[in-house]
Design a protein around this motif. Sequence first.
Motif, mmCIF file in Angstrom:
data_model
loop_
_atom_site.group_PDB
_atom_site.id
_atom_site.type_symbol
_atom_site.label_atom_id
_atom_site.label_comp_id
_atom_site.label_asym_id
_atom_site.label_seq_id
_atom_site.Cartn_x
_atom_site.Cartn_y
_atom_site.Cartn_z
ATOM 1 N N ARG A 242 41.642 -55.565 15.673
ATOM 2 C CA ARG A 242 42.992 -55.927 16.592
ATOM 3 C C ARG A 242 42.531 -57.681 17.399
ATOM 4 N NH1 ARG A 242 44.201 -55.692 21.933
ATOM 5 N NH2 ARG A 242 46.496 -55.181 21.486
ATOM 6 N N GLU B 272 51.531 -52.312 27.178
ATOM 7 C CA GLU B 272 52.096 -51.350 26.729
ATOM 8 C C GLU B 272 51.679 -49.849 26.416
ATOM 9 O OE1 GLU B 272 52.860 -52.937 22.607
ATOM 10 O OE2 GLU B 272 54.144 -54.144 23.234
ATOM 11 N N LYS B 273 50.596 -49.506 27.748
ATOM 12 C CA LYS B 273 50.154 -48.285 28.105
ATOM 13 C C LYS B 273 49.144 -47.725 26.840
ATOM 14 C CE LYS B 273 53.184 -46.941 31.585
ATOM 15 N NZ LYS B 273 54.216 -46.072 31.826
ATOM 16 N N ARG B 274 48.717 -48.507 26.195
ATOM 17 C CA ARG B 274 48.221 -48.256 24.820
ATOM 18 C C ARG B 274 46.452 -47.887 25.382
ATOM 19 N NH1 ARG B 274 49.205 -53.127 19.859
ATOM 20 N NH2 ARG B 274 51.774 -52.404 20.529
ATOM 21 N N ASN B 275 45.873 -46.892 24.343
ATOM 22 C CA ASN B 275 44.323 -46.678 24.390
ATOM 23 C C ASN B 275 43.277 -47.499 24.987
ATOM 24 O OD1 ASN B 275 45.660 -44.156 25.324
ATOM 25 N ND2 ASN B 275 44.707 -43.286 23.292
ATOM 26 N N ASN C 143 43.861 -44.389 28.363
ATOM 27 C CA ASN C 143 44.528 -45.988 28.801
ATOM 28 C C ASN C 143 44.455 -46.815 29.693
ATOM 29 O OD1 ASN C 143 46.123 -44.819 30.319
ATOM 30 N ND2 ASN C 143 48.291 -44.978 29.249
ATOM 31 N N GLU D 138 46.730 -54.788 29.929
ATOM 32 C CA GLU D 138 48.251 -55.083 30.524
ATOM 33 C C GLU D 138 48.559 -56.804 31.603
ATOM 34 O OE1 GLU D 138 52.122 -51.968 31.751
ATOM 35 O OE2 GLU D 138 50.264 -52.353 33.605
#
Length: 217
Positions: free
Chosen positions: A104, A7-10, A69, A110
Motif C-alpha cells: 500500500r 479511517e480506523k483501518r487495521n 487498529n 490517522e
Amino acid sequence: IYNRGVEKRNIFLRKNDYLRFLQGLYEFNDENLITNAGRRSFLECERRATRGEEKEAIVSLLSFVLMPNHFHLLIQPISETGVQEFMHRLGVSYSKYFNLSTGRTGRLFESTFKAKEITSDAYLLHIVRYLHLNPLSLFQKNWKEIGIKDVEAARRFLDSYSWSSYSTYLGEKGMEFLIDQKVVEDVIQSTGTMHKEFVFSWTQRDISKIYDHLSET
C-alpha cells in the motif's frame, strides 16, 4: 499516548506486524540510534537486552497495548524531547514497514499521535487499568456498557492476549525488557496475581463513565 489507523483501518494484520512494532519500542528508545535500527528481529532485541546491551533511553515505557487498529502507550519522558523523538521514529519506521509489506501507499496513521498528561496517582491507576482491559473489546464488544458476562472467561482471554504489558505485570517472561514496571508497581503496590485483582476490581464499578472520560476510541 494514542494513535490509530487512518479511517480506523487495521494497522496490525499479522503476528509479524505486532512483533515489528514491539521491536521498534526497543530499538528507537535510544539517544544513540544506530543506522540499522528496525532491521533486527524482536528475538534479537530480547537477546541483546538480556545480555545487558548499553542504551541511553529517551523515554521509559511503563505500559502498552496493541489493538488491531490502534495502540496505547504509557510513557514517562527522560529527555526533554524524548517523547516526540521516540514517537516520530516509531511512526515513520512502522509506516514504511507496513506499506512495503502490504503493497500500500500513503499515510498509515490517522494523525500525529495524541497525548494526555498523567497528573495524579489516581489517574495513573485508571490509565493502567484502561490499557490492560482494552483487549476485552475483542472478547465482548459491548462490555463497557453492560459489564462482563463471563468474568472467568474474560480473565482467561486477557491472560492469553499477547500484545500488551498485562502478562509482564503478572510476572511472565518475554517482554519484561521493554517495560519499566517500578513506577506503576510503587503506586499500585501490587505484582503478579495481585495485579490481576487490581485490574479486574474495576470491572465491578461503573466503568462506562470512566471510559467515557479516558477513551478516544
